[in-house]
Design a protein around this motif. Sequence first.
Motif: not given
Length: 204
Positions: A80-86, A97-103
């Motif tokens: 998973q790769l996404h743009v995030q507003v912190m 951000q790259e998240l180490a999982y596949v949804p």
Amino acid sequence: NNTKDNTARGDAAAPVSPQADEKTDVLSDGENSIAEEAPATKSVRSSKSRRDGGEVASHGSKDEFMRKMAEFKTKNYNHQLHVQVMEHGNVEKLMLQELAYVPKPNKPSDIVIKVECSTITLQDCMIRRGKWYEMQSLPFVPGSDFVGTIFDLGDEAKKNSTFRKGDKVAAVVPSGANAKYITLSYQSIIRVPPETDSVVALCL
């Protein structure tokens, strides 16, 4: 499959294509392109590793941000790769951000969609700045319109809908479209003719 927003100057929504690749390009949002608008700051935040194994591209000054975005590389193409507003603010508050999982489907009625393109609208910009009448809780993934292809389906979605893996679909969501994958109920999406260009469908 690079993340970029070809938004023209003005209030019109423009497509963003957030799939992971070896490089990820710069985001812009119409009146606030990162290359031109993000103000320089004295502090510089470097890329850092997440506990879940994903990478975070963050920034301080405009030049530092541009360099880190250009150097950003995914560890796994399928993650998973996404743009995030912190935090609320202009484009300098966006993080890739790259998240180490596949949804996977969270509920039997869920469909996981691989996003081909999504928008950054005036509403997205105002929510990001904290100036919209309906706000999202921080942190959040922006993006309210998208077109993509079905990646996975829950059992109920397979049984009660005509959607199948690989079908082209579209939806309007409160947030979350500026990502590689998004998960929705099968009742929330509409079919897009396979011969229709994804960007054209998004603009319609």
